[in-house]
Design an enzyme around this catalytic site. Structure first.
Site, PDB file in Angstrom:
ATOM      1  N   SER A 112     -32.039  66.460 -16.898  1.00  0.00           N
ATOM      2  CA  SER A 112     -32.466  67.816 -16.747  1.00  0.00           C
ATOM      3  C   SER A 112     -32.130  68.376 -18.007  1.00  0.00           C
ATOM      4  O   SER A 112     -32.310  69.830 -18.352  1.00  0.00           O
ATOM      5  CB  SER A 112     -31.777  68.286 -15.630  1.00  0.00           C
ATOM      6  OG  SER A 112     -32.279  68.253 -14.469  1.00  0.00           O
ATOM      7  N   LYS A 115     -34.965  70.393 -19.853  1.00  0.00           N
ATOM      8  CA  LYS A 115     -35.286  71.706 -19.360  1.00  0.00           C
ATOM      9  C   LYS A 115     -35.127  72.523 -20.955  1.00  0.00           C
ATOM     10  O   LYS A 115     -35.524  73.656 -20.752  1.00  0.00           O
ATOM     11  CB  LYS A 115     -34.660  72.167 -18.191  1.00  0.00           C
ATOM     12  CG  LYS A 115     -34.880  71.480 -16.963  1.00  0.00           C
ATOM     13  CD  LYS A 115     -34.209  72.260 -15.715  1.00  0.00           C
ATOM     14  CE  LYS A 115     -34.837  71.545 -14.501  1.00  0.00           C
ATOM     15  NZ  LYS A 115     -34.250  70.280 -14.233  1.00  0.00           N
ATOM     16  N   SER A 299     -30.900  74.901 -12.941  1.00  0.00           N
ATOM     17  CA  SER A 299     -31.623  73.408 -13.205  1.00  0.00           C
ATOM     18  C   SER A 299     -32.625  73.407 -12.226  1.00  0.00           C
ATOM     19  O   SER A 299     -33.009  72.542 -11.429  1.00  0.00           O
ATOM     20  CB  SER A 299     -30.545  72.194 -12.890  1.00  0.00           C
ATOM     21  OG  SER A 299     -31.258  71.189 -13.669  1.00  0.00           O
TER      22      SER A 299
END
Length: 479
Positions: A112, A115, A299
């Site tokens: 993640s 992102k 997240s």
């Protein structure tokens, strides 16, 4: 404890040029300040834009870190066998000097931390836009606009914050089905023959290559759709499986909201809206920059995938996984961020096939520190704070990580065989450092805690160069 720095548009620390020059310098071994072509290198420059923004609570005269000292400081924690030989990249935010490069330019699975890429693309594309969900109406043939029957379409605009929560339910800024239903009734519509959900804005598969089968059933992400209520959850913030068909669930939830508002509903289904249908209701999400902060802090996979598709749509590409990955890559490349080695199958980081060099993650953070594109600063303010917020709120509470509490701001990343951390930290000398640490180890072996120890060690770093011993002749003169 030192306060967490906030980016502010105060006096410049140095004049920097375009992000292309910055990224080129990064991959040459530093991010040294360089003037923009044709611009004054003095404060503000000819274009009146500062280079590196001042950072509240930081000492502009703080000693510059020394790469050898940083390497020594982190050697023990990075060498923890639990991390299985992580990749690591650290730079000094003010000077741009590379302080540590441990396979930093080799593509690795980011989880993640990816992102930060879609966050940058969205902020560079439409930071102040609000995502609209609309309702359009076609009356029955030969009937008036308010005649019983006809069709209502709930048209998705890619807003995962659309919620079935009632007013006053603790979600003041979110788009509500109840508001849409109230607007429909206010338009004089009391009965419709059918309610259809239109999710046609997004196209292609709703799951990406490299996604595990249990992501939807475990509640990690909903099948990607332009129309979803509470991101496919059974209630706002609910834990558990997501709806396997979010548009159908959204249409059913909207029909329920209409009934509660006093509008009679016939059948419920899915279908593309008639182009001639009249808009009778609309709600808007918070600004994209606020959605980006939420995405980074929590997240949020659903927000990440929606924002990626909306960037693709804005660039004239298909709003699909392929379109989103291309659009996001092209957007950050246009900012001068190096994209060599990036291989993306989604933009949330859930795919096990995603690859990105740690140095690229740091280049994104570096771009947010500069004032070349001030709208990118939300990338920093959205990062979770160690021990206090987001996905770091329950970390940095042990004696060997406490030095990082309140000091580390970083995007986390976790997959079955990946644990990662990318963000910023203020060291013991008051210097802002940017870092990315990517470990290929199994998460269950404690890689999160091990990465926290690395970041905490960096926070405690007073990593100035060791003083040079005076030459013998000079020492004798000094006496």
């Amino acid at each position: 404890m030192r306060s967490v720095p906030e980016v502010i548009s105060a006096a410049p620390v140095a004049r920097l040029g375009g992000l292309t020059a910055l990224a080129g310098a990064l991959f040459a071994g530093s991010l040294a300040p360089v003037p923009a072509a044709g611009a004054d290198a003095g404060p503000g420059g000819a274009a009146g834009r500062p280079g590196v923004v001042a950072l509240a609570g930081l000492d502009p005269a703080a000693p510059a870190p020394d790469p050898a000292a940083v390497a020594t400081r982190l050697a023990g924690t990075l060498g923890d066998p639990v991390l299985a030989g992580p990749a690591a990249f650290v730079v000094d935010a003010s000077s741009g000097r590379v302080l540590l490069d441990q396979r930093g330019r080799v593509p690795a699975t980011p989880a993640s931390t990816l992102k930060t890429v879609v966050a940058t693309a969205a902020l560079a594309t439409f930071p102040d836009d609000r995502l609209r969900t609309t309702v359009v109406h076609s009356p029955p043939p030969g009937g008036s606009a308010t005649a019983p029957g006809g069709t209502l379409w709930l048209v998705g605009g890619g807003d995962p914050t659309l919620t079935a929560a009632p007013r006053g339910g603790g979600y003041p800024a979110l788009s509500r089905l109840a508001d849409l239903a109230g607007q429909v009734r206010a338009a004089g519509i009391r009965s419709v023959g059918q309610v259809l959900g239109d999710a046609s804005l997004f196209v292609g598969p709703d799951r990406a290559p490299g996604w595990r089968d249990n992501y939807v059933t475990d509640g990690d992400v909903a099948p990607v759709s332009a129309l979803a209520v509470d991101a496919g959850r059974s209630a706002p913030g609910a834990i558990g499986p997501r709806a396997p068909a979010p548009p159908a669930a959204a249409a059913a939830a909207f029909a329920g909201a209409l009934t509660a508002a006093g509008v009679q509903v016939g059948s419920i289904g899915l279908g593309r809206a008639d182009p001639s249908a009249r808009e009778v209701a609309a709600v808007r999400s918070p600004p994209v920059r606020v959605l980006v902060e939420k995405m980074l802090s929590e997240s949020d996979n659903d927000l990440a995938e929606s924002l990626g598709r909306l960037v693709a749509h804005r660039r004239g590409l298909p709003a699909s996984f392929a379109g989103a990955t291309r659009a996001v890559t092209d957007t950050v490349a246009g900012l001068g961020i190096p994209t060599a080695g990036m291989t993306l199958y989604d933009v949330s980081g859930l795919s096990t096939g995603d690859l990105i060099p740690p140095a690229t993650l740091v280049a994104l953070l570096r771009a947010a520190v500069t004032a070349v594109r001030p709208e990118l600063r939300t990338l920093l303010t959205g990062l979770p704070v160690a021990g206090f917020s987001g996905t770091l709120d329950d970390r940095y509470g042990t004696s060997d990580t406490a030095a990082g509490a309140g000091e580390v701001r970083a995007k986390t990343g976790t997959l079955r065989n990946v644990s990662s951390l990318a963000g910023q930290v203020v060291d013991a000398d008051g210097r802002l450092l940017l870092f990315a640490f990517l470990s290929p180890a199994q998460e269950a072996t404690g890689t999160k805690a091990a990465l926290d120890r690395v970041a905490a060690a960096l926070a405690g770093c007073g990593c100035r160069a060791a003083p040079t011993a005076p030459a013998a002749g000079r020492a004798a003169t000094a006496r």
